[in-house]
Enzyme design. Structure first.
Site, short mmCIF file in Angstrom:
data_model
loop_
_atom_site.label_atom_id
_atom_site.label_comp_id
_atom_site.label_asym_id
_atom_site.label_seq_id
_atom_site.Cartn_x
_atom_site.Cartn_y
_atom_site.Cartn_z
N GLU A 260 0.86 -1.19 0.00
CA GLU A 260 0.00 0.00 0.00
C GLU A 260 0.89 1.23 0.00
OE1 GLU A 260 -3.47 -0.19 2.80
OE2 GLU A 260 -2.37 -1.93 3.52
N ARG A 475 5.36 -13.64 9.20
CA ARG A 475 5.91 -12.28 9.24
C ARG A 475 7.28 -12.28 9.92
NH1 ARG A 475 2.38 -7.61 9.22
NH2 ARG A 475 3.84 -6.67 10.65
N LYS A 485 2.92 2.12 10.91
CA LYS A 485 2.94 3.44 10.27
C LYS A 485 2.42 4.51 11.20
CE LYS A 485 2.10 1.12 5.88
NZ LYS A 485 1.09 0.71 4.91
#
Length: 752
Positions: A260, A475, A485
């Site tokens: 993204e 992950r 973020k």
């Protein structure tokens, strides 16, 4: 229920196992059907334990129940007699979903009627041992016996594995004799990471990242064999869609990296980049860089640029750069088709009503198709306000979430399409369809997307489009940092860090600015490996990879961070020295002047009035003649005598020094957070902002560095001897260079 329990125990299941099976309705029905069919052939008592075990294994593993009768009869007729044959049979029916099954091909694929004699097994094992005899005699019982087993099994596909193992054990014992004490000692594993001549990263297990990803190493499906994957849904049109896909892709592996564009990539993304691009590269495929740009509120051009830069910085070149927004019109048309098929509807529940689990069904779920079509068109034309209407899909996700949103209204201009659209698709809707449009073969996602796999397959099949296969991996997380973020933005806004590329962060732009080489990050990803489980790693493993690369690659220079002036009172007029380092053959001559700068270090081996020292790489020994102090008693200068190391007694130590140096700024970085898990309330009750290390940055404005660094470019890396690894910062000017300390030369043993 009692009759079924008796039936299950009659084929060899324990009473406890039989009761557990009864709790699983689907398995219970399948097994009952299979046993009944077998008994129809052999009679009520004709199904022995061996046959019963195969029937149970088949019933529990078979996904397409329409093949149950066929496989049950194959087992009952003793065509399928071993687990190995059963596995081949299950693979065959999975790969041939269409009727009728070719009996001859099936029997060939499953080894029906093939008999392996003891003599054949003995000969095959003898041949394999002869091939590896020299290495076996050298390594003895430390040799990888699995290799012998594997090669013997390859030669005799349908042989009993236990019989092969017994034969291998017997012949190895005959060759080597009984185990000695040395044979019983554990073989030490060498831990290393390096880069081979092909640029492939080698890990402690001796496997490069490419080797970990190449061929069948990951047990992934081959291109065009999507239907063989566990959980993949086969429809009547699946084979035709795959055939068309193969015509377009040519059977080539296709992956994609779909970030993204609303933030900077971090160390976790490095694993995703290596996995997606690496898997394609290792298998002669292609990988797309696809921006998932479906949320215009948070997307900025700087993120698009930074993402592309980081992918290329790590050494990968996308086959093509695409955007989800490239497909907005096609995605809209597919959404209309989804409504027409009765699989989607326009809903007016508010966002807060849809949060959490056990959300009540929408009162608009069963509204007429024509009504939803009209309302969806009105959404597109901007009739509704934001949050007033959404398009939802009629399905339940694996985590229990019901009817996920496919489209929502946002009156925000898109960076590429401007004001053309006011409805934007969600990830749950966009992701699989963009994969389908790009003919992706392997959709590689992190583990948290496993709950979306069923919706991925459902949507492709509901629209009758080509369906790729989703695979999940774990992950990669690091301790002593945050990568969210939202939290990084908080760190920037509160002034804790300067920006996304502050060298104390673990974003990729920050690691580049700090001086971490891209090959070291790739080495780190290779060492961590391709794991399914989530990995939380200490930073020192990454730092170790960085040191290994920089130790070989970074040119040496001498620098003094806290300089002390030294005047040589008896230096010959024409004196030159040669400085170099054998690992990095950079050689230069410089005039040896009477004025030096050194670091005064504590300890008996350093320069004191009683202790002379050698000057590193200079061929001279100096001894203190006079100590000069300021009014406060602080030593500000030394006057020394100098003599050749050829004539002087060998000194106990050599110190680094600079002459005619550059005045530079040096920034020394340490961990940003004090605790391993700054986001964990049990470790940091007052939140991550309360856990900031006050000593995470120290700035030295007047460090002295050898002039050999004068022509350095931004991000050039050096080893300042006995000080650490450093990288030239973008803040550097022609008047003053700025260096960031990448790492100390050795890991600090005080850090845990």
């Amino acid at each position: 229920m009692a009759d079924t329990l008796t039936l299950f125990t009659s084929i060899g299941l324990s009473e406890q196992k039989a009761k557990e099976t009864l709790k699983n309705e689907a398995l219970s029905c399948a097994l009952k059907d299979a046993v009944t069919r077998a008994q129809h052939i052999h009679g009520p008592s004709g199904v022995d334990k061996a046959m019963g075990t195969l029937l149970y294994s088949m019933a529990s593993r078979l996904k397409d129940t329409k093949r149950l009768a066929f496989l049950s009869e194959s087992i009952a007729l003793r065509k399928i007699c071993t687990e190995l044959q059963l596995a081949a049979a299950l693979d065959f029916v999975k790969g041939h979903p269409q009727d009728p099954i070719n009996q001859k091909e099936f029997e060939e694929a499953c080894g029906v009627g093939v008999v392996i004699t003891p003599e054949q097994i003995e000969d095959a094992v003898e041949s394999v041992i002869k091939k590896h005899k020299e290495q076996l005699l050298k390594e003895r019982y430390h040799f990888n016996m699995g290799l012998l087993m594997g090669e013997a099994r390859s030669a005799l596909k349908w042989a009993d594995g236990k019989v092969i193992k017994n034969e291998v054990d017997m012949q190895v014992l005959h060759l080597l004799g009984p185990k000695t004490e040395a044979d019983l000692e554990k073989k030490l594993k060498l831990v290393f990471v390096c880069v081979d001549c092909l640029g492939e990263v080698i890990t402690g297990e001796g496997k490069s990242l490419m080797e970990q990803l190449r061929g069948e190493a990951l047990k992934f499906h081959k291109a065009g064999e999507n239907y063989k994957t566990e959980g993949y849904v086969v429809t009547p049109n699946t084979m035709a869609l795959i055939k068309k896909h193969l015509e377009i892709s040519g059977g080539q592996i296709r992956t994609r990296f779909p970030p993204e564009p609303n933030g900077i990539l971090h160390i976790g993304h490095a694993k995703a980049i290596n996995f997606n691009f690496g898997y394609a590269k290792a298998n002669n495929g292609i990988c797309f860089l696809r921006y998932d740009d479906t949320n215009p509120e948070k997307e900025e051009e700087k993120y698009f640029t930074a993402i592309k830069d980081m992918v290329e910085w790590l050494g990968y070149k996308p086959y093509a750069i695409t955007h989800a927004s490239d497909n907005f019109q096609q995605l809209y048309e597919l959404a209309v088709e989804l409504i027409r098929k009765g699989h989607a509807y326009v809903c007016h529940q508010k966002g807060e009503e849809l949060k959490g689990h056990n959300v009540p069904s929408s009162p608009w779920r069963d509204r007429p198709i024509e009504e939803s079509l009209v309302l969806f068109e009105r959404m597109k034309k901007g009739v509704f306000a934001e949050g007033e209407a959404t398009l939802r899909m009629k399905m339940v996700m694996e985590d229990g979430k019901m009817d996920p949103v496919a489209y929502r209204i946002k009156y925000t201009a898109h960076h590429r399409t401007g004001d053309e659209w006011c409805i934007y698709p969600t990830y749950d809707y966009t992701h699989c369809l963009c994969d389908s449009i790009e003919n992706i073969t392997h959709s590689l996602c992190t583990k948290e997307f496993q709950a979306r796999r069923s919706s991925y397959y459902w949507l492709c099949n509901a629209l009758d489009v080509y369906c790729p296969v989703q695979w999940e991996y774990g992950r990669l997380n690091l301790t002593y940092t945050v990568v969210s973020k939202r939290k990084i933005i908080k760190l920037v806004e509160t002034g804790v860090v300067r920006d996304w590329d502050d060298p104390r962060l673990f974003t990729l732009t920050a690691l580049r600015r700090r001086g971490f080489p891209p090959e070291a990050i790739n080495n780190f990803c290779a060492r961590v490996g391709v794991t399914v489980s989530q990995t939380t790693t200490e930073p020192h493993l990454l730092e170790s990879c960085v040191r290994e690369v920089l130790n070989d690659a970074a040119p040496r220079a001498m620098a003094v961070l806290e300089p002390l002036k030294v005047t040589i009172t008896n230096l010959p007029e024409k004196s030159w020295v040669c400085t170099f380092h054998t690992n990095v053959p950079i050689l230069h001559l410089k005039k040896f002047l009477g004025l030096l700068y050194i670091v005064m270090e504590k300890g008996y081996k350093r320069l004191t009035p009683e202790q002379p020292v050698g000057l590193r790489h200079a061929g001279y020994v100096i001894s203190v003649q006079k100590v000069i102090k300021d009014a406060q008693g602080k030593v500000v200068e030394l006057e020394v005598n100098c003599c050749s190391s050829d004539t002087a007694e060998k000194p106990k130590a050599f110190i680094h020094w600079v002459s005619e140096p550059l005045v530079c700024e040096v920034r020394l970085y340490d961990r940003l957070f004090l605790h391993k898990h700054p986001e964990d309330p049990s470790e940091v009750p007052n939140g991550f902002l309360s856990d900031i290390n006050p000593n995470s940055l120290q700035v030295i404005s007047s460090a002295l560095v050898d002039t050999s660094v004068k022509g350095a470019k931004v991000f050039d890396k050096f080893q300042f001897e006995r000080v650490g690894y450093f990288s030239l910062d973008p803040d550097s000017t022609t008047d003053k260079l700025v260096f960031n300390r990448t790492l100390t030369l050795k890991e600090d043993p005080g850090k845990i």
